[in-house]
Write a protein that holds these residues in place. Sequence first.
Motif, PDB file in Angstrom:
ATOM      1  N   GLU A  79       4.285   9.885  -1.186  1.00 38.05           N
ATOM      2  CA  GLU A  79       4.689  10.208  -2.549  1.00 38.05           C
ATOM      3  C   GLU A  79       5.102  11.667  -2.599  1.00 38.05           C
ATOM      4  O   GLU A  79       4.460  12.523  -1.999  1.00 38.05           O
ATOM      5  CB  GLU A  79       3.534   9.954  -3.520  1.00 38.05           C
ATOM      6  CG  GLU A  79       3.870  10.231  -4.959  1.00 38.05           C
ATOM      7  CD  GLU A  79       2.734   9.892  -5.916  1.00 38.05           C
ATOM      8  OE1 GLU A  79       2.946  10.111  -7.129  1.00 38.05           O
ATOM      9  OE2 GLU A  79       1.670   9.430  -5.480  1.00 38.05           O
ATOM     10  N   HIS A 110       0.856  -1.189   0.000  1.00 40.18           N
ATOM     11  CA  HIS A 110       0.000   0.000   0.000  1.00 40.18           C
ATOM     12  C   HIS A 110       0.888   1.234   0.000  1.00 40.18           C
ATOM     13  O   HIS A 110       1.861   1.305   0.749  1.00 40.18           O
ATOM     14  CB  HIS A 110      -0.898   0.029   1.240  1.00 40.18           C
ATOM     15  CG  HIS A 110      -1.668  -1.226   1.444  1.00 40.18           C
ATOM     16  ND1 HIS A 110      -2.758  -1.556   0.686  1.00 40.18           N
ATOM     17  CD2 HIS A 110      -1.474  -2.257   2.306  1.00 40.18           C
ATOM     18  CE1 HIS A 110      -3.224  -2.718   1.084  1.00 40.18           C
ATOM     19  NE2 HIS A 110      -2.457  -3.174   2.055  1.00 40.18           N
ATOM     20  N   LYS A 111       0.527   2.214  -0.829  1.00 41.38           N
ATOM     21  CA  LYS A 111       1.306   3.455  -0.900  1.00 41.38           C
ATOM     22  C   LYS A 111       1.138   4.230   0.401  1.00 41.38           C
ATOM     23  O   LYS A 111       0.029   4.433   0.874  1.00 41.38           O
ATOM     24  CB  LYS A 111       0.858   4.292  -2.098  1.00 41.38           C
ATOM     25  CG  LYS A 111       1.679   5.534  -2.294  1.00 41.38           C
ATOM     26  CD  LYS A 111       1.523   6.185  -3.651  1.00 41.38           C
ATOM     27  CE  LYS A 111       0.116   6.575  -3.953  1.00 41.38           C
ATOM     28  NZ  LYS A 111       0.017   7.419  -5.162  1.00 41.38           N
ATOM     29  N   TYR A 136       6.097   2.543  -0.412  1.00 42.73           N
ATOM     30  CA  TYR A 136       5.060   1.565  -0.109  1.00 42.73           C
ATOM     31  C   TYR A 136       5.446   0.805   1.152  1.00 42.73           C
ATOM     32  O   TYR A 136       6.628   0.574   1.413  1.00 42.73           O
ATOM     33  CB  TYR A 136       4.915   0.543  -1.246  1.00 42.73           C
ATOM     34  CG  TYR A 136       4.301   1.091  -2.494  1.00 42.73           C
ATOM     35  CD1 TYR A 136       2.947   0.953  -2.738  1.00 42.73           C
ATOM     36  CD2 TYR A 136       5.066   1.740  -3.454  1.00 42.73           C
ATOM     37  CE1 TYR A 136       2.367   1.458  -3.891  1.00 42.73           C
ATOM     38  CE2 TYR A 136       4.502   2.241  -4.612  1.00 42.73           C
ATOM     39  CZ  TYR A 136       3.154   2.094  -4.820  1.00 42.73           C
ATOM     40  OH  TYR A 136       2.579   2.597  -5.954  1.00 42.73           O
ATOM     41  N   GLU A 155      -2.169   2.866  -6.060  1.00 46.52           N
ATOM     42  CA  GLU A 155      -2.282   3.042  -4.609  1.00 46.52           C
ATOM     43  C   GLU A 155      -1.901   1.759  -3.872  1.00 46.52           C
ATOM     44  O   GLU A 155      -1.361   1.809  -2.782  1.00 46.52           O
ATOM     45  CB  GLU A 155      -3.710   3.445  -4.222  1.00 46.52           C
ATOM     46  CG  GLU A 155      -4.110   4.823  -4.700  1.00 46.52           C
ATOM     47  CD  GLU A 155      -3.330   5.929  -4.008  1.00 46.52           C
ATOM     48  OE1 GLU A 155      -3.097   5.834  -2.784  1.00 46.52           O
ATOM     49  OE2 GLU A 155      -2.945   6.887  -4.699  1.00 46.52           O
ATOM     50  N   SER A 156      -2.222   0.616  -4.486  1.00 47.29           N
ATOM     51  CA  SER A 156      -1.876  -0.673  -3.873  1.00 47.29           C
ATOM     52  C   SER A 156      -1.723  -1.720  -4.963  1.00 47.29           C
ATOM     53  O   SER A 156      -2.285  -1.609  -6.051  1.00 47.29           O
ATOM     54  CB  SER A 156      -2.954  -1.094  -2.874  1.00 47.29           C
ATOM     55  OG  SER A 156      -4.174  -1.305  -3.534  1.00 47.29           O
TER      56      SER A 156
END
Length: 137
Positions: A14, A10-11, A21, A131-132
């Motif tokens: 950023e 999962h991010k 992650y 995002e994931s």
Amino acid sequence: MSRGIGAFAHKIAEDENSVAYEYGCYNLNDPKYHNDNHLCDGNIAVLKECFAEPEIHEKMKKTPSGKKQQVKKRIPVDVDYEQMLHNGLIKVENCGNCWQTTDDDLNVDVMVLHLLFKLFREYQVENKIPESVSYDV
């Protein structure tokens, strides 16, 4: 038939240069690595320059109504993420459920390699940083 292994990421952060992650993995064949709580205690940091753009193929296609329309198709390209790991463009901190690492001097969790493949492929298909990602076998 399922082999009972997998990984998920999962991010968590950023910025303009990189994306980070958190990840975890599981191995249902060994009770020590079940990870029933989906614990993500490993980290993957990727510089944005690692995300390769896909090839764009354009062609004219005839629609059922007889009109011609230009169609664009995104063709994913291979990304040499193993070389990026060796060059320091991708940094990995193995999770607590790591049961196998690579045979080189980096000793990276082998499940991270699968996650990186999925991460770069999804970026090329969707044209955005995911995002994931997950990998289940």
